[in-house]
Scaffold this active site. Structure first.
Site, short mmCIF file in Angstrom:
data_model
loop_
_atom_site.label_atom_id
_atom_site.label_comp_id
_atom_site.label_asym_id
_atom_site.label_seq_id
_atom_site.Cartn_x
_atom_site.Cartn_y
_atom_site.Cartn_z
N HIS A 56 0.84 -1.19 0.00
CA HIS A 56 0.00 0.00 0.00
C HIS A 56 0.88 1.25 0.00
O HIS A 56 2.03 1.21 0.46
CB HIS A 56 -0.90 0.02 1.23
CG HIS A 56 -1.96 -1.04 1.22
ND1 HIS A 56 -3.00 -1.02 2.12
CD2 HIS A 56 -2.14 -2.14 0.45
CE1 HIS A 56 -3.79 -2.07 1.89
NE2 HIS A 56 -3.28 -2.76 0.90
N GLU A 58 0.84 3.82 1.90
CA GLU A 58 1.31 4.18 3.24
C GLU A 58 2.51 3.34 3.66
O GLU A 58 3.48 3.84 4.23
CB GLU A 58 0.21 3.98 4.28
CG GLU A 58 -1.04 4.78 4.02
CD GLU A 58 -2.10 3.99 3.27
OE1 GLU A 58 -1.77 3.37 2.22
OE2 GLU A 58 -3.26 3.99 3.70
N CYS A 86 -6.04 1.69 5.85
CA CYS A 86 -6.68 0.45 6.29
C CYS A 86 -6.13 0.08 7.67
O CYS A 86 -5.20 0.73 8.17
CB CYS A 86 -6.43 -0.67 5.28
SG CYS A 86 -4.72 -1.26 5.25
N CYS A 89 -2.30 -0.62 7.62
CA CYS A 89 -1.51 0.61 7.54
C CYS A 89 -1.60 1.41 8.83
O CYS A 89 -0.61 1.99 9.29
CB CYS A 89 -1.94 1.44 6.34
SG CYS A 89 -1.55 0.64 4.77
#
Length: 151
Positions: A56, A58, A86, A89
């Site tokens: 991701h 992040e 999410c 993260c």
């Protein structure tokens, strides 16, 4: 005179990263990490390219920022990300002890922060400041365009 380095300025940089992801066929989420008004990391989703569900924006940004700083803690740093992090993260942000998280669009289905609204505990570090909804419309529009092309 207004300062040039505002939350909106840095969120615009994160949106540029999201556009890069979009162009690569990745879910268009972008992120930048800022320390002392300087971008020290920029990233976007790479889950398809890397065939890695943890890639991701992040996660990529946290890793790059830690590498830049030479340590695992991001105290004094701010993450700007175009979509609410999410739970995975949010957990990584907790462990990084990042000082501030600013996100654009909310993610009611998979957002790791929305799920805790009104709860006594947040998934973020207790000292982490949270700002949500900055440039949410721009971020959400890009995501909707991406998924409409996929269907």
């Amino acid at each position: 005179m207004e300062p040039i380095f505002t939350d909106a300025y840095f969120m615009q940089r994160a949106l540029q990263e999201a556009h890069t992801a979009f162009e690569k066929g990745e879910i268009p989420v972008g992120a930048v990490v800022v320390a002392k008004d300087t971008i020290i990391a920029r990233a976007h989703n790479l889950t398809e390219l890397l065939t890695d569900v943890t890639a991701h924006a992040e996660m990529q940004a946290i890793t790059a920022a830690a590498h830049h700083l030479g340590g695992k803690y991001l105290m004094g740093c701010t993450l700007y990300v175009t979509l609410e992090p999410c739970l995975m993260c949010a957990g990584a942000l907790y462990w990084s002890q990042i000082s501030k998280v600013v996100y654009g669009a909310s993610d009611p289905k998979r957002g790791g922060i929305s799920q805790f609204k009104g709860a006594a505990k947040s998934p973020l570090h207790p000292k982490t400041e949270l700002v949500g909804g900055l440039m949410a419309e721009e971020a959400a529009t890009l995501l909707k365009e991406f998924f409409s092309k996929k269907r």
